[in-house]
Structures are given as C-alpha cells and as structure tokens.
Design a protein around this motif. Structure first.
Motif, mmCIF file in Angstrom:
data_model
loop_
_atom_site.group_PDB
_atom_site.id
_atom_site.type_symbol
_atom_site.label_atom_id
_atom_site.label_comp_id
_atom_site.label_asym_id
_atom_site.label_seq_id
_atom_site.Cartn_x
_atom_site.Cartn_y
_atom_site.Cartn_z
ATOM 1 N N GLY A 97 -6.409 6.391 8.760
ATOM 2 C CA GLY A 97 -5.622 7.243 9.659
ATOM 3 C C GLY A 97 -4.190 7.435 9.214
ATOM 4 O O GLY A 97 -3.606 8.502 9.444
ATOM 5 N N ASP A 98 -3.602 6.439 8.580
ATOM 6 C CA ASP A 98 -2.199 6.520 8.181
ATOM 7 C C ASP A 98 -2.029 6.891 6.708
ATOM 8 O O ASP A 98 -1.083 7.591 6.354
ATOM 9 C CB ASP A 98 -1.504 5.184 8.441
ATOM 10 C CG ASP A 98 0.008 5.265 8.301
ATOM 11 O OD1 ASP A 98 0.651 5.763 9.242
ATOM 12 O OD2 ASP A 98 0.533 4.849 7.248
ATOM 13 N N VAL A 121 0.844 -1.201 0.000
ATOM 14 C CA VAL A 121 0.000 0.000 0.000
ATOM 15 C C VAL A 121 0.877 1.248 0.000
ATOM 16 O O VAL A 121 0.625 2.212 -0.750
ATOM 17 C CB VAL A 121 -0.966 -0.013 1.202
ATOM 18 C CG1 VAL A 121 -1.720 1.312 1.306
ATOM 19 C CG2 VAL A 121 -1.949 -1.172 1.081
ATOM 20 N N ARG A 122 1.924 1.254 0.823
ATOM 21 C CA ARG A 122 2.822 2.409 0.857
ATOM 22 C C ARG A 122 3.524 2.616 -0.488
ATOM 23 O O ARG A 122 3.853 3.750 -0.859
ATOM 24 C CB ARG A 122 3.837 2.239 1.985
ATOM 25 C CG ARG A 122 3.249 2.439 3.380
ATOM 26 C CD ARG A 122 4.307 2.422 4.461
ATOM 27 N NE ARG A 122 4.775 1.091 4.773
ATOM 28 C CZ ARG A 122 4.415 0.388 5.858
ATOM 29 N NH1 ARG A 122 3.541 0.906 6.731
ATOM 30 N NH2 ARG A 122 4.898 -0.809 6.078
ATOM 31 N N GLN A 161 -0.873 9.345 -2.194
ATOM 32 C CA GLN A 161 -1.370 7.977 -2.216
ATOM 33 C C GLN A 161 -2.357 7.828 -3.384
ATOM 34 O O GLN A 161 -3.341 8.547 -3.474
ATOM 35 C CB GLN A 161 -2.051 7.629 -0.889
ATOM 36 C CG GLN A 161 -2.715 6.263 -0.828
ATOM 37 C CD GLN A 161 -1.787 5.094 -1.106
ATOM 38 O OE1 GLN A 161 -1.840 4.519 -2.187
ATOM 39 N NE2 GLN A 161 -0.947 4.765 -0.125
ATOM 40 N N GLN A 162 -2.050 6.867 -4.274
ATOM 41 C CA GLN A 162 -2.892 6.652 -5.450
ATOM 42 C C GLN A 162 -4.155 5.869 -5.128
ATOM 43 O O GLN A 162 -5.155 5.984 -5.828
ATOM 44 C CB GLN A 162 -2.097 5.903 -6.537
ATOM 45 C CG GLN A 162 -0.808 6.599 -6.951
ATOM 46 C CD GLN A 162 -1.071 7.991 -7.486
ATOM 47 O OE1 GLN A 162 -1.675 8.159 -8.547
ATOM 48 N NE2 GLN A 162 -0.612 8.999 -6.751
ATOM 49 N N ILE A 163 -4.099 5.041 -4.087
ATOM 50 C CA ILE A 163 -5.299 4.303 -3.659
ATOM 51 C C ILE A 163 -6.201 5.271 -2.915
ATOM 52 O O ILE A 163 -5.784 5.906 -1.939
ATOM 53 C CB ILE A 163 -4.938 3.106 -2.765
ATOM 54 C CG1 ILE A 163 -4.009 2.134 -3.497
ATOM 55 C CG2 ILE A 163 -6.207 2.374 -2.312
ATOM 56 C CD1 ILE A 163 -3.446 1.032 -2.607
ATOM 57 N N SER A 194 -6.591 -2.143 13.469
ATOM 58 C CA SER A 194 -7.320 -2.727 12.337
ATOM 59 C C SER A 194 -6.856 -2.108 11.022
ATOM 60 O O SER A 194 -6.346 -0.981 10.985
ATOM 61 C CB SER A 194 -8.827 -2.512 12.489
ATOM 62 O OG SER A 194 -9.155 -1.144 12.268
ATOM 63 N N ILE A 195 -7.071 -2.813 9.937
ATOM 64 C CA ILE A 195 -6.675 -2.320 8.627
ATOM 65 C C ILE A 195 -7.464 -1.072 8.250
ATOM 66 O O ILE A 195 -6.909 -0.153 7.642
ATOM 67 C CB ILE A 195 -6.823 -3.411 7.535
ATOM 68 C CG1 ILE A 195 -6.191 -2.929 6.212
ATOM 69 C CG2 ILE A 195 -8.264 -3.819 7.351
ATOM 70 C CD1 ILE A 195 -6.138 -3.989 5.128
#
Length: 430
Positions: A365-366, A284-285, A293-295, A358-359
């Motif tokens: 949040g991140d 993800v990173r 972030q593209q997602i 949690s994911i």
C-alpha cells in the motif's frame, strides 16, 4: 482449512517477572498461555476473538488456537465460544543460559546468526555484502545481507526483500534466512537457475528484525512464547510492541491490533514507534531511486500454519484503495504458484482475520512492492507449534526453495503471472 491440535505456549519465566504486562498475575503460572477456542468459523468471528487482544496462533475448521491472558480467555468465552487451556512446552533450561535448549541446538542464536553472516560474506565476497541498517531497542545490529553478482556495484536490477523473525518466538524463520544465505551463494556457479537469478537480481535478506525479542524468548534456556520486541511502554510496566502491527499503513485503522500495551498484539503508541520497524522501513524507503522503488517483491517469513498470504489484511475486500483488480489477481496468481511448489495454502491475509499495521499491507500500500507472508511449518500444533524440534530444519527450509526462486524469477514483472506484462512492464513502442 484443517482443524489442528496445538502445543501451548509457555508463560513468562519467574526470573523475568519485570517483563510481565501491567495487570498480569505475579505468579508466572497465571501469565499468558495458549487456549483452544471452539466455535469461531468465519473470518468475522475470528476477528472478534482477536479484538480481545489475544494473538490468533492457528486457524482450523470451527476453531482457533490463541495466546491470551486468563482475562482475555474469559472474554473470548463471553463471546459464546468454548475455551480450553492447552499444555505448554517443557521448560528444559537452566539458570544463566541464553541459548536454545540442548536438543534444539541447531537453531541459531543471534550471535550464531551473526557468525553465519560474517562467514558467508567472507567466503563469497563477490556475491554477498553485509550492511547494518539500524539497531534494536537494546542496541543489537539490524543486519541486511545483499546478494548479487558483483555485489559492490549498485546495479539497475529488480530487487527482492526477505524479512525474518518479526515475531520473537518464530525461530524457524531465522533458519529460513540461513538457508537462503547459503543457497544463493554456495549454489552460485553450479546451479544454473540460482546463477541466473543472482546475476539478474539484487537480493536483500534481513535475517532477524527482532533480535531482542528472539534472545529474550530463549533466555535461561527455556521458551517463553514471547512475540513482541522488548522496548518499554511509557507510563506502564508493560513491555514490548508487536512489530507486525506497527507499520505505517492503515495503522490501527480497523480493529486488527490492540491499543493496550499489555496485549500481545499491541500496535505501539504510533506507527513506526518501534525502532526496529522504523529503521527497516527507512531502509526500504532508501531503495527508492529517481522516484522509483527498486524493490519489486518481498516475502515476510513467519510461523506457523503452512500458508502463503497476500494483502490486504486490513479489509475483507479483494480490491480497495491502492489495490486494483489486476493488482489482486497478480498477487493471487503468484501466491498460488508459490504455494503449488511448497504445499502451503494460498489465500488473502484477511481470509483468516483482520490485521492492521502489517508489513505486507505497508509494503504494497505504501511502497508498491508485491508482498507475501509465508507461515512456515508446521501446519498445526501437533508438529510442534512455534517450537518444532531442530531435526525438521533442513526439510522445512529447503521446502521453500522453489517458491523463493519463483518469486525471484517474477520480480522483473510480477504481472507476468497473469499475462499482463505488456500492459504493466514493457515500455511503449517509440
């Protein structure tokens, strides 16, 4: 929410006693099982139950169903609740088998899932590409499938992430991934909506992020209600980390996970200590390009309960650091929109009980990714709990078609769900 009757989980098999948590009974009949807990009626009371180290499997009016050790069940009883042991699903396997029981053969084992992925990529080479983003503790590949038109190009398109099977016993989520793989490729060119979305989005499907746990759960052809991965925990005979308590955002902050390696909700010794979590998080990173972030949106599929959940799980508050009122309202509006299409119940995750690490909390949040948890069929244990028969797969995966397409549609600007695209997504006039 509805009060439900639940099928129980199976304790660990005698053949695999080495995997029993430290302090667990040597007799597998005394291992973790499911219990109906009558009494908890608020999120705070349900959180108290979860803080014993039990996993809350189902929430009803004035009751929950938990997977717990006998000791934890007694501790829950000491809170003043009535605790009733529930029967487990039938052991239908035979020694040496590493597959689903014959009557559930339409579910995909890890090897069968890999065959589906390879066939999808081979049949649709311009639309689908397979990437290996890491390996599990036991060395199985962590697979990501990218779906978009002209798939070999890294387009500047909104990206959407779908993750499946963090919890080993939730096999229907793998079938959801299979459905998405097939729908987004086979319907391309024939279904105008699918075609437009595949042309304008980059879609990442991680069909099983806990392959070791999934395979362990069906070893010997019987179900074990295994939730965690299978990595050892140093200094103890307890096995496994709950992947969905191991993410590096408010990890272990708020009593929403267990620090005991023997517990089913064990968060691990440190955030991202589970190799599966670390490598998926690294993937993800890696989608951050030029600081962005593209997602933009994600769904993490689980079973069961028929719920659409959004962050945060670590606090009861709607707004908190990293979550403004507009952020919350956009999550809620989009979550409700998706729930309207599949008949699930929409709510903030902590409306059930507190979770941390949690994911979904981490993704938002991140990473600033609009994130949702789907708790799939059934609504309660009467529909099979974690192990519904394979005859429900077509209906219960296709049930989420419109919800997934809705998320893909809004991925260009989730704030459109509250009419604030001009404020958040449109470039200011020169």
């Amino acid at each position: 929410m509805r009060t439900r009757t639940m099928l129980a989980a199976v304790p660990l098999a005698a053949l695999l006693l080495a995997h029993l948590p430290a302090g667990a009974a040597a007799d597998p009949a005394d291992g973790p099982g499911q219990y109906l807990v009558t009494g908890p009626d608020t999120a705070e009371e349900r959180t108290e139950v979860a803080r014993t180290g039990a996993a809350v499997d189902e929430v009803g009016d004035g009751s929950v169903v938990v997977t717990a050790s006998q000791e934890q069940a007694e501790e829950i009883g000491d809170l003043g609740h009535t605790v009733t042991a529930l029967p487990g699903p039938e052991d239908r396997g035979g020694a040496g088998v590493r597959d689903f029981p014959p009557e559930d053969s339409d579910y995909h084992s890890f090897a069968e899932l890999d065959e589906v992925v390879d066939a999808t990529v081979a049949d649709h080479p311009d639309l689908a590409a397979k990437e290996v983003v890491g390996t599990s503790h036991e060395g199985r590949e962590l697979i990501a499938v990218k779906i978009t038109s002209d798939v070999g190009t890294d387009h500047d398109r909104p990206e959407v992430l779908f993750t499946h099977s963090q919890h080993a016993r939730e096999h229907l989520t793998v079938e959801m991934a299979v459905y998405l793989l097939r729908t987004l490729t086979e319907d391309y060119g024939g279904d105008p909506e699918v075609t437009e979305l595949v042309d304008t989005r980059e879609i990442w499907i991680l069909p099983n992020v806990n392959p070791d746990g999934s395979e362990y759960d069906i070893a010997d052809g019987s179900y074990k209600s295994w939730r965690k991965n299978t990595q050892p925990n140093e200094g103890t005979s307890a096995i496994g980390t709950d992947l969905n308590r191991n993410w590096a955002y408010e990890w272990g902050c708020c009593g929403g996970s267990s620090g005991d390696p023997a517990d089913i909700t064990y968060r691990g010794p440190a955030a991202e200590s589970a190799p599966e979590v670390k490598q998926v998080a690294d993937f993800v990173r890696s989608r951050v390009v030029d600081g962005e972030q593209q997602i933009t949106a994600a769904i993490d599929f689980h079973t069961y309960g028929e719920l659409v959940l959004w962050p945060y799980g670590h606090t009861y508050d709607d707004t908190a650091p990293g979550m403004t009122r507009d952020d919350y309202e956009a999550h809620a509006a989009l979550g409700t929109m998706m729930a309207d299409s599949n008949g699930y119940t929409p709510q903030q995750s902590s409306d059930l009980y507190i979770t941390d690490g949690s994911i979904n909390d981490w993704l938002w949040g991140d990473q600033g990714i609009f994130s949702f948890t789907f708790e799939m069929f059934p609504s309660g244990g009467g529909g099979g709990g974690f192990y519904p028969g394979d005859e429900i797969i077509p209906e219960e995966t296709s049930r989420n078609r419109e919800a997934v397409l809705t998320l893909l549609d809004y991925a260009d600007c989730p704030y459109r769900a509250i009419g604030k695209e001009a404020e958040y997504c449109e470039a200011p006039a020169a």
